[in-house]
Design a protein around this motif. Sequence first.
Motif, PDB file in Angstrom:
ATOM      1  N   GLY A 180       0.794  -1.221   0.000  1.00  0.00           N
ATOM      2  CA  GLY A 180       0.000   0.000   0.000  1.00  0.00           C
ATOM      3  C   GLY A 180       0.829   1.275   0.000  1.00  0.00           C
ATOM      4  O   GLY A 180       0.337   2.339  -0.391  1.00  0.00           O
ATOM      5  N   TYR A 181       2.088   1.178   0.424  1.00  0.00           N
ATOM      6  CA  TYR A 181       2.959   2.348   0.480  1.00  0.00           C
ATOM      7  C   TYR A 181       3.772   2.530  -0.795  1.00  0.00           C
ATOM      8  O   TYR A 181       4.415   3.572  -0.976  1.00  0.00           O
ATOM      9  N   LEU A 182       3.790   1.532  -1.664  1.00  0.00           N
ATOM     10  CA  LEU A 182       4.595   1.587  -2.878  1.00  0.00           C
ATOM     11  C   LEU A 182       3.750   1.989  -4.081  1.00  0.00           C
ATOM     12  O   LEU A 182       2.622   1.523  -4.234  1.00  0.00           O
ATOM     13  N   ASN A 183       4.286   2.856  -4.932  1.00  0.00           N
ATOM     14  CA  ASN A 183       3.543   3.266  -6.118  1.00  0.00           C
ATOM     15  C   ASN A 183       3.905   2.404  -7.322  1.00  0.00           C
ATOM     16  O   ASN A 183       4.686   1.461  -7.221  1.00  0.00           O
ATOM     17  N   SER A 184       3.327   2.738  -8.469  1.00  0.00           N
ATOM     18  CA  SER A 184       3.499   1.908  -9.664  1.00  0.00           C
ATOM     19  C   SER A 184       4.903   1.959 -10.243  1.00  0.00           C
ATOM     20  O   SER A 184       5.244   1.163 -11.130  1.00  0.00           O
TER      21      SER A 184
END
Length: 225
Positions: A180-184
């Motif tokens: 949930g804390y990591l983006n694409s």
Amino acid sequence: MKLFSLALFAALSATSFAKSYPVTGNTVNCRSGPGTSYGVKKSYQKGQSVSISCQTSGTSVSGNNIWDKTSDGCYVADYYIKTGVNGYVTTKCGGSSGGGGSSGSYCKKINTAGVNLVAQWEGFVPSPKPDPIGLPTVGYGHLCQKKNCAEVKYKFPLSQTTAKQLLSDDLPKYTACLAGYLNSKVKLNDNQLAALTSWTFNVGCGNVKTSTLIKRLNKGDNPNT
């Protein structure tokens, strides 16, 4: 729980989680894709050990449609590999071609080898006792939530098997908050995901969310730097 050094992350993420299994066929072709229509890249001989990095579905061979991606980067029919089970023994390969490369949409569950990595790092504690910083833990790093770890559904003293089950129960919470804390922009392979999950398991979701490492990963930095 043991304190997790970020300096250890690169070493852990570089560790190979592929497990080796013997070839049962006389000459087994390893192909560029999961099916008999793909070109042959190399061949394995009977008794030779091959390392499986991930598995996917493909052309059925004698009723078995699982194909194993080996550490050589090609696919071999699982029918000819003695894994000891009739089914998947590791994570499914990502991507439309069944390739096991890095992907921003990586699996949100670490594989058995990843669980084993966390267990190896944490160490086994059969009955509740304080960890190095005084927190009551049991199994492989489970932090007790109630007196005498009453929330644990497994009988004490734990065996290594039930401790692994407890760890498998615990890890999805940490893998989910990490994801949930990591983006694409972030592209992780299975090894890196397991190493980061181990880190999250140790320092807690709140500390991970505000960490410099997460900020760097979200900016597009290489996970191994």
